[in-house]
Design a protein around this motif. Structure first.
Motif, PDB file in Angstrom:
ATOM      1  N   UNK A   1     -62.718 -49.053  94.498  1.00  0.00           N
ATOM      2  CA  UNK A   1     -62.184 -48.417  93.298  1.00  0.00           C
ATOM      3  C   UNK A   1     -60.704 -48.746  93.080  1.00  0.00           C
ATOM      4  N   UNK A   2     -59.890 -48.692  94.123  1.00  0.00           N
ATOM      5  CA  UNK A   2     -58.464 -49.000  93.955  1.00  0.00           C
ATOM      6  C   UNK A   2     -58.247 -50.451  93.539  1.00  0.00           C
ATOM      7  N   UNK A   3     -59.038 -51.364  94.084  1.00  0.00           N
ATOM      8  CA  UNK A   3     -58.930 -52.770  93.705  1.00  0.00           C
ATOM      9  C   UNK A   3     -59.359 -52.956  92.248  1.00  0.00           C
ATOM     10  N   UNK A   4     -60.423 -52.283  91.849  1.00  0.00           N
ATOM     11  CA  UNK A   4     -60.886 -52.315  90.458  1.00  0.00           C
ATOM     12  C   UNK A   4     -59.765 -51.865  89.524  1.00  0.00           C
ATOM     13  N   UNK A   5     -59.133 -50.752  89.876  1.00  0.00           N
ATOM     14  CA  UNK A   5     -58.044 -50.201  89.069  1.00  0.00           C
ATOM     15  C   UNK A   5     -56.882 -51.205  88.978  1.00  0.00           C
ATOM     16  N   UNK A   6     -56.509 -51.796  90.103  1.00  0.00           N
ATOM     17  CA  UNK A   6     -55.414 -52.774  90.117  1.00  0.00           C
ATOM     18  C   UNK A   6     -55.777 -54.021  89.305  1.00  0.00           C
ATOM     19  N   UNK A   7     -57.025 -54.453  89.399  1.00  0.00           N
ATOM     20  CA  UNK A   7     -57.474 -55.605  88.614  1.00  0.00           C
ATOM     21  C   UNK A   7     -57.331 -55.318  87.118  1.00  0.00           C
ATOM     22  N   UNK A   8     -57.786 -54.148  86.692  1.00  0.00           N
ATOM     23  CA  UNK A   8     -57.680 -53.797  85.273  1.00  0.00           C
ATOM     24  C   UNK A   8     -56.221 -53.742  84.828  1.00  0.00           C
ATOM     25  N   UNK A   9     -55.366 -53.142  85.649  1.00  0.00           N
ATOM     26  CA  UNK A   9     -53.938 -53.074  85.312  1.00  0.00           C
ATOM     27  C   UNK A   9     -53.355 -54.471  85.158  1.00  0.00           C
TER      28      UNK A   9
ATOM     29  N   UNK B   1     -54.697 -56.106  81.908  1.00  0.00           N
ATOM     30  CA  UNK B   1     -54.073 -55.522  80.715  1.00  0.00           C
ATOM     31  C   UNK B   1     -52.622 -55.959  80.592  1.00  0.00           C
ATOM     32  N   UNK B   2     -51.900 -55.932  81.682  1.00  0.00           N
ATOM     33  CA  UNK B   2     -50.501 -56.348  81.684  1.00  0.00           C
ATOM     34  C   UNK B   2     -50.356 -57.802  81.271  1.00  0.00           C
ATOM     35  N   UNK B   3     -51.196 -58.656  81.804  1.00  0.00           N
ATOM     36  CA  UNK B   3     -51.139 -60.077  81.489  1.00  0.00           C
ATOM     37  C   UNK B   3     -51.457 -60.322  80.012  1.00  0.00           C
ATOM     38  N   UNK B   4     -52.467 -59.647  79.490  1.00  0.00           N
ATOM     39  CA  UNK B   4     -52.820 -59.808  78.081  1.00  0.00           C
ATOM     40  C   UNK B   4     -51.700 -59.337  77.165  1.00  0.00           C
ATOM     41  N   UNK B   5     -51.117 -58.178  77.482  1.00  0.00           N
ATOM     42  CA  UNK B   5     -50.049 -57.640  76.636  1.00  0.00           C
ATOM     43  C   UNK B   5     -48.800 -58.514  76.708  1.00  0.00           C
ATOM     44  N   UNK B   6     -48.548 -59.093  77.867  1.00  0.00           N
ATOM     45  CA  UNK B   6     -47.385 -59.964  78.026  1.00  0.00           C
ATOM     46  C   UNK B   6     -47.577 -61.277  77.264  1.00  0.00           C
ATOM     47  N   UNK B   7     -48.747 -61.847  77.395  1.00  0.00           N
ATOM     48  CA  UNK B   7     -49.005 -63.152  76.780  1.00  0.00           C
ATOM     49  C   UNK B   7     -49.234 -63.046  75.275  1.00  0.00           C
ATOM     50  N   UNK B   8     -49.962 -62.014  74.843  1.00  0.00           N
ATOM     51  CA  UNK B   8     -50.272 -61.827  73.425  1.00  0.00           C
ATOM     52  C   UNK B   8     -49.937 -60.388  73.030  1.00  0.00           C
ATOM     53  N   UNK B   9     -48.664 -60.078  72.838  1.00  0.00           N
ATOM     54  CA  UNK B   9     -48.254 -58.683  72.605  1.00  0.00           C
ATOM     55  C   UNK B   9     -48.852 -58.032  71.363  1.00  0.00           C
ATOM     56  N   UNK B  10     -49.238 -58.816  70.372  1.00  0.00           N
ATOM     57  CA  UNK B  10     -49.799 -58.243  69.144  1.00  0.00           C
ATOM     58  C   UNK B  10     -51.314 -58.141  69.159  1.00  0.00           C
TER      59      UNK B  10
END
Length: 180
Positions: free
Chosen positions: A35-43, A46-55
């Motif tokens: 579960x903790x790895x799943x949570x970290x993977x999702x974070x 999401x972080x990578x997507x928002x950084x690369x394509x903020x809009x």
């Protein structure tokens, strides 16, 4: 094509699947992600997507609920343990983690785990084998995705078409169509 950061790659193709919620010591356990790895993977995703394509609108979808009876009748592999490879309780923990990551990341989440269970007889109405969606389950998820996209100000009418439509593809030479 986007690839998750190295930290999120974990076990290769083990990201963003309901299979992550398999119970580690049961027949489908090789698919399990803690579960903790799943949570970290999702974070990380999401972080990578928002950084690369903020809009870009990012919407997470929780794992679906599990009909344990259906899983016992339709096991992934032959299993004589008498225990399902996943449980609704476990899927719920992953669904809650998905929702928490979405909230922390400031993005929408479709809680299909909770949504499906609001309906009487959801086990058979929405899941054909205890996990995979029936036509009704797919329809419910589709409607939730459309509603979430609307909240982001997106609709089929407002999205630009950047790929050829299916009927415009040259079946004799599909690659030629994409060169245009």
């Amino acid at each position: 094509m986007w690839a998750p950061p190295k930290a999120a790659r974990g076990g290769g193709d083990r990201l963003l699947r309901a299979n992550d919620a398999c119970i580690a010591d049961r027949c489908g356990g090789f698919q399990s992600v803690p579960l903790d790895e799943y949570r970290q993977n999702l974070k990380a995703i999401c972080s990578s997507l928002k950084e690369r394509w903020p809009d870009t609108a990012v919407i997470l979808i929780t794992p679906p609920p599990i009909d344990e009876e259906g899983r016992l009748k339709n096991p992934y592999v032959e299993d004589n343990s008498g225990l399902p490879d996943r449980t609704n309780e476990s899927a719920g923990a992953y669904a809650r983690a998905c929702g928490e990551v979405a909230k922390e990341s400031g993005i929408q989440v479709i809680d299909i785990w909770s949504k499906m269970q609001q309906y009487l007889g959801w086990e058979k109405s929405f899941l054909r084998d205890g996990l995979h969606f029936t036509d009704g389950g797919n329809r419910l998820l589709f409607e939730e995705v459309v509603n979430s996209l609307r909240k982001e100000g997106l609709s089929l009418q407002s999205l630009p078409i950047d790929q050829p439509l299916l009927y415009d593809i040259n079946r004799a030479n599909p690659l030629e169509t994409f060169k245009k």
